[in-house]
Design a protein around this motif. Structure first.
Motif, short mmCIF file in Angstrom:
data_model
loop_
_atom_site.label_atom_id
_atom_site.label_comp_id
_atom_site.label_asym_id
_atom_site.label_seq_id
_atom_site.Cartn_x
_atom_site.Cartn_y
_atom_site.Cartn_z
N ILE A 1 0.84 -1.20 0.00
CA ILE A 1 0.00 0.00 0.00
C ILE A 1 0.88 1.26 0.00
O ILE A 1 0.52 2.27 -0.62
CB ILE A 1 -1.00 0.00 1.20
CG1 ILE A 1 -1.99 1.16 1.09
CG2 ILE A 1 -0.27 0.01 2.53
CD1 ILE A 1 -2.90 1.12 -0.10
N GLU A 2 2.03 1.19 0.64
CA GLU A 2 2.90 2.37 0.68
C GLU A 2 3.39 2.73 -0.72
O GLU A 2 3.62 3.90 -1.02
CB GLU A 2 4.10 2.12 1.60
CG GLU A 2 3.76 2.01 3.08
CD GLU A 2 3.17 0.66 3.47
OE1 GLU A 2 3.25 -0.29 2.67
OE2 GLU A 2 2.58 0.58 4.57
N GLU A 3 3.56 1.72 -1.55
CA GLU A 3 4.08 1.96 -2.91
C GLU A 3 2.98 2.19 -3.94
O GLU A 3 3.28 2.58 -5.07
CB GLU A 3 4.93 0.76 -3.36
CG GLU A 3 6.16 0.53 -2.52
CD GLU A 3 6.83 -0.77 -2.89
OE1 GLU A 3 7.74 -0.75 -3.74
OE2 GLU A 3 6.43 -1.82 -2.33
N ARG A 4 1.73 1.90 -3.55
CA ARG A 4 0.63 2.06 -4.52
C ARG A 4 0.37 3.52 -4.80
O ARG A 4 0.39 4.34 -3.90
CB ARG A 4 -0.66 1.43 -3.98
CG ARG A 4 -0.67 -0.08 -3.97
CD ARG A 4 -0.77 -0.67 -5.34
NE ARG A 4 -2.09 -0.57 -5.92
CZ ARG A 4 -2.89 -1.60 -6.13
NH1 ARG A 4 -2.55 -2.82 -5.79
NH2 ARG A 4 -4.06 -1.43 -6.70
#
Lengths: 133, 99
Positions: free
Chosen positions: A95-98
């Motif tokens: 989610i941090e990279e999305r």
């Protein structure tokens, strides 16, 4: 079957009604309906979003040839932009990279069997094909 | 027809068709979420990429702020398939609807 719609998000309800009428007349299996609605909305809203100042209506066409369903959207006042070449977002990351957004055209490509783009001056046409198998 | 309500314990209940014309209404609720919560999709028939983007954006914000996030429950078969294509099962806790 073709119909012109105002270039506005509020026109979506009428676009869906138009699609439902077509799907009913053609007796298209309900398992294809979601994909048709999703693809129609994605392309239609992109045309609205990227040229909101135009007053030109958008032409939506639906056609069936045997087991092939064709969806065409024609914009008569568009800056050329090939939606079929929109960059892919990674969907296998945390989610941090999305990155929010950008998923719509990617999912449309996955839900459809083919997506084609033609441009001639200010006129752009996107043709989506879904096999009804 | 689309409806969005905040029910008991902050549970957000979505119903009907969430398309691009509903952006302002959905943002108004999701932007106000300050802690992990349940999103009930039992009566949600359709969600477009606009809705997917709002879910991702909210999940990123809540995870960064609280470490917790959204739990998507009672997800119908069509929407669950869309979530699968979008890789949502890796970033959300998802419970499919069992009729």
């Amino acid at each position: 079957m073709q119909k012109r719609f105002p270039r506005a998000f509020d026109a979506l309800a009428d676009v869906f009604r138009f699609a439902d009428d077509f799907l009913a007349v053609e007796q298209v299996d309900p398992r294809h309906h979601y994909a048709v609605h999703f693809a129609l909305e994605e392309v239609f809203t992109n045309l609205v979003k990227y040229n909101p100042g135009s007053r030109q209506e958008i032409l939506v066409g639906l056609d069936r040839a045997s087991d092939r369903l064709l969806i065409t959207l024609t914009d008569f006042d568009a800056t050329p932009y090939d939606m079929t070449r929109a960059p892919e977002r990674r969907t296998d990351v945390s989610i941090e990279e999305r990155q929010p957004g950008g998923l719509g055209l990617q999912l449309t490509r996955r839900l459809m069997d083919d997506m084609d783009y033609e441009s001639n001056g200010r006129q752009s046409r996107i043709t989506l094909t879904r096999m009804l198998r | 027809m689309f409806d969005i309500k905040v029910a008991e314990q902050g549970r957000v209940v979505l119903a009907g068709r969430l398309d691009a014309s509903q952006e302002a209404r959905v943002n108004a609720v999701f932007d106000g979420l300050q802690s992990p919560c349940v999103i009930d999709m039992k009566d949600l028939e359709y969600i477009s990429s606009l809705g997917l983007g709002i879910l991702v954006r909210t999940q990123k914000r809540l995870k960064a702020r609280t470490g917790g996030g959204l739990r998507l429950v009672n997800v119908n078969r069509h929407i669950n398939e869309l979530f699968r294509l979008a890789g949502f099962h890796q970033i959300f806790e998802i419970e499919a609807h069992t009729p």
